[in-house]
Design a protein around this motif. Sequence first.
Motif, PDB file in Angstrom:
ATOM      1  N   PHE A  90       0.834  -1.275   0.113  1.00  0.00           N
ATOM      2  CA  PHE A  90       0.038   0.101   0.054  1.00  0.00           C
ATOM      3  C   PHE A  90       0.874   1.196  -0.022  1.00  0.00           C
ATOM      4  O   PHE A  90       1.359   1.664   1.100  1.00  0.00           O
ATOM      5  CB  PHE A  90      -0.863  -0.148   1.340  1.00  0.00           C
ATOM      6  CG  PHE A  90      -2.002  -1.025   1.262  1.00  0.00           C
ATOM      7  CD1 PHE A  90      -3.221  -1.144   0.343  1.00  0.00           C
ATOM      8  CD2 PHE A  90      -1.903  -1.964   2.206  1.00  0.00           C
ATOM      9  CE1 PHE A  90      -4.115  -2.089   0.453  1.00  0.00           C
ATOM     10  CE2 PHE A  90      -2.910  -3.134   2.351  1.00  0.00           C
ATOM     11  CZ  PHE A  90      -3.831  -3.145   1.452  1.00  0.00           C
ATOM     12  N   PHE A  91       1.287   1.730  -1.186  1.00  0.00           N
ATOM     13  CA  PHE A  91       2.373   2.847  -1.009  1.00  0.00           C
ATOM     14  C   PHE A  91       1.499   4.012  -0.876  1.00  0.00           C
ATOM     15  O   PHE A  91       2.367   5.037  -0.461  1.00  0.00           O
ATOM     16  CB  PHE A  91       3.163   2.861  -2.488  1.00  0.00           C
ATOM     17  CG  PHE A  91       2.215   3.357  -3.768  1.00  0.00           C
ATOM     18  CD1 PHE A  91       2.111   4.494  -3.839  1.00  0.00           C
ATOM     19  CD2 PHE A  91       1.595   2.256  -4.373  1.00  0.00           C
ATOM     20  CE1 PHE A  91       1.268   5.016  -4.945  1.00  0.00           C
ATOM     21  CE2 PHE A  91       0.880   2.925  -5.664  1.00  0.00           C
ATOM     22  CZ  PHE A  91       0.443   4.040  -5.746  1.00  0.00           C
ATOM     23  N   THR A  99      -8.697   4.897   2.939  1.00  0.00           N
ATOM     24  CA  THR A  99      -8.317   4.627   1.572  1.00  0.00           C
ATOM     25  C   THR A  99      -6.654   4.343   1.608  1.00  0.00           C
ATOM     26  O   THR A  99      -6.041   4.862   2.090  1.00  0.00           O
ATOM     27  CB  THR A  99      -8.903   5.996   0.420  1.00  0.00           C
ATOM     28  OG1 THR A  99      -7.821   6.706   0.902  1.00  0.00           O
ATOM     29  CG2 THR A  99     -10.126   6.057   0.783  1.00  0.00           C
ATOM     30  N   ALA A 100      -6.513   3.521   0.447  1.00  0.00           N
ATOM     31  CA  ALA A 100      -5.124   3.039   0.186  1.00  0.00           C
ATOM     32  C   ALA A 100      -4.895   2.656  -1.313  1.00  0.00           C
ATOM     33  O   ALA A 100      -6.087   2.330  -2.069  1.00  0.00           O
ATOM     34  CB  ALA A 100      -4.593   1.898   0.928  1.00  0.00           C
ATOM     35  N   ASP A 125      -7.595  -8.035   1.529  1.00  0.00           N
ATOM     36  CA  ASP A 125      -8.251  -8.599   2.468  1.00  0.00           C
ATOM     37  C   ASP A 125      -7.674  -8.257   3.774  1.00  0.00           C
ATOM     38  O   ASP A 125      -8.439  -7.809   4.777  1.00  0.00           O
ATOM     39  CB  ASP A 125      -8.148 -10.028   2.606  1.00  0.00           C
ATOM     40  CG  ASP A 125      -8.929 -10.868   1.477  1.00  0.00           C
ATOM     41  OD1 ASP A 125      -9.885 -10.160   0.950  1.00  0.00           O
ATOM     42  OD2 ASP A 125      -8.865 -11.840   1.153  1.00  0.00           O
ATOM     43  N   PHE A 126      -6.364  -7.933   3.993  1.00  0.00           N
ATOM     44  CA  PHE A 126      -5.821  -7.458   4.912  1.00  0.00           C
ATOM     45  C   PHE A 126      -6.186  -5.924   5.148  1.00  0.00           C
ATOM     46  O   PHE A 126      -6.278  -5.576   6.439  1.00  0.00           O
ATOM     47  CB  PHE A 126      -4.069  -7.529   4.898  1.00  0.00           C
ATOM     48  CG  PHE A 126      -3.609  -7.014   5.996  1.00  0.00           C
ATOM     49  CD1 PHE A 126      -3.305  -7.819   7.254  1.00  0.00           C
ATOM     50  CD2 PHE A 126      -2.968  -5.807   6.119  1.00  0.00           C
ATOM     51  CE1 PHE A 126      -2.531  -7.223   8.355  1.00  0.00           C
ATOM     52  CE2 PHE A 126      -2.231  -5.399   7.229  1.00  0.00           C
ATOM     53  CZ  PHE A 126      -1.987  -6.023   8.173  1.00  0.00           C
ATOM     54  N   GLY A 127      -6.156  -5.136   4.176  1.00  0.00           N
ATOM     55  CA  GLY A 127      -6.548  -3.816   4.232  1.00  0.00           C
ATOM     56  C   GLY A 127      -7.957  -3.595   4.811  1.00  0.00           C
ATOM     57  O   GLY A 127      -8.329  -2.926   5.603  1.00  0.00           O
ATOM     58  N   GLU A 132      -8.936  -1.250   8.528  1.00  0.00           N
ATOM     59  CA  GLU A 132     -10.027  -0.414   8.432  1.00  0.00           C
ATOM     60  C   GLU A 132     -10.514   0.332   7.439  1.00  0.00           C
ATOM     61  O   GLU A 132     -11.153   1.360   7.294  1.00  0.00           O
ATOM     62  CB  GLU A 132     -10.182   0.416   9.614  1.00  0.00           C
ATOM     63  CG  GLU A 132     -10.329  -0.345  11.001  1.00  0.00           C
ATOM     64  CD  GLU A 132     -10.143   0.385  12.306  1.00  0.00           C
ATOM     65  OE1 GLU A 132     -10.317   1.477  12.083  1.00  0.00           O
ATOM     66  OE2 GLU A 132     -10.375  -0.284  13.399  1.00  0.00           O
ATOM     67  N   LEU A 133     -10.001  -0.224   6.091  1.00  0.00           N
ATOM     68  CA  LEU A 133      -9.892   0.677   4.886  1.00  0.00           C
ATOM     69  C   LEU A 133     -11.401   0.384   4.320  1.00  0.00           C
ATOM     70  O   LEU A 133     -12.163  -0.492   4.515  1.00  0.00           O
ATOM     71  CB  LEU A 133      -8.918   0.167   3.911  1.00  0.00           C
ATOM     72  CG  LEU A 133      -7.597   0.480   4.114  1.00  0.00           C
ATOM     73  CD1 LEU A 133      -6.798  -0.368   3.078  1.00  0.00           C
ATOM     74  CD2 LEU A 133      -7.158   1.642   4.220  1.00  0.00           C
TER      75      LEU A 133
END
Length: 183
Positions: A90-91, A99-100, A125-127, A132-133
């Motif tokens: 997630f740069f 958001t990412a 999925d992790f995000g 909490e994205l």
Amino acid sequence: MKVEDIYGDFPILETERLLLRKVTMDDAEDMFEYGSNDEVTKYVTWDTHKTIEDARGFIDFILNKYAQQAVAPWGIEEKATGKFIGTIDFFAWNVAFKTAEIGYVIAPDYWGKGITAEAAAAITDFGFEKMELVRIQARCFVANIGSERVMEKIGMQFEGIHRKAMFIKGVHEDLKMYAIVKE
């Protein structure tokens, strides 16, 4: 939520074929192998690696991000061989907006095998679950059909073209925007 809540103890993610883990200096030769390939670097923001020192310099940059507990890339390791084959991250993470944006690069021997989509699905999925994205996006050069397929495979929808959105390697590039939202 703060960045260090997630990246303070760098998360290791595992999929059927992959281990997403910290990049180490031991990965320099594998990184140089793909990073020195003009076909790999055609659609990324960084220049083709000319020497192993270019790969080591990038790894130093990543190691510094880990030390700062900042947003940093996962190394993509093929579990079956233990080979380091790329990075994904997630740069851009806007904690306040939840958001990412995802970015990735993978060695060409692994193109077209669903490997990048597998890694992208894992961090998506992790995000949503841990960071909490509510929105995750990715962009690619208009000509980068492979990256576009990755985004579609993980359920992202095409949102449009950002005209002349990035100045890379002396050229203003149009970028395709894809995104997926939590619901």
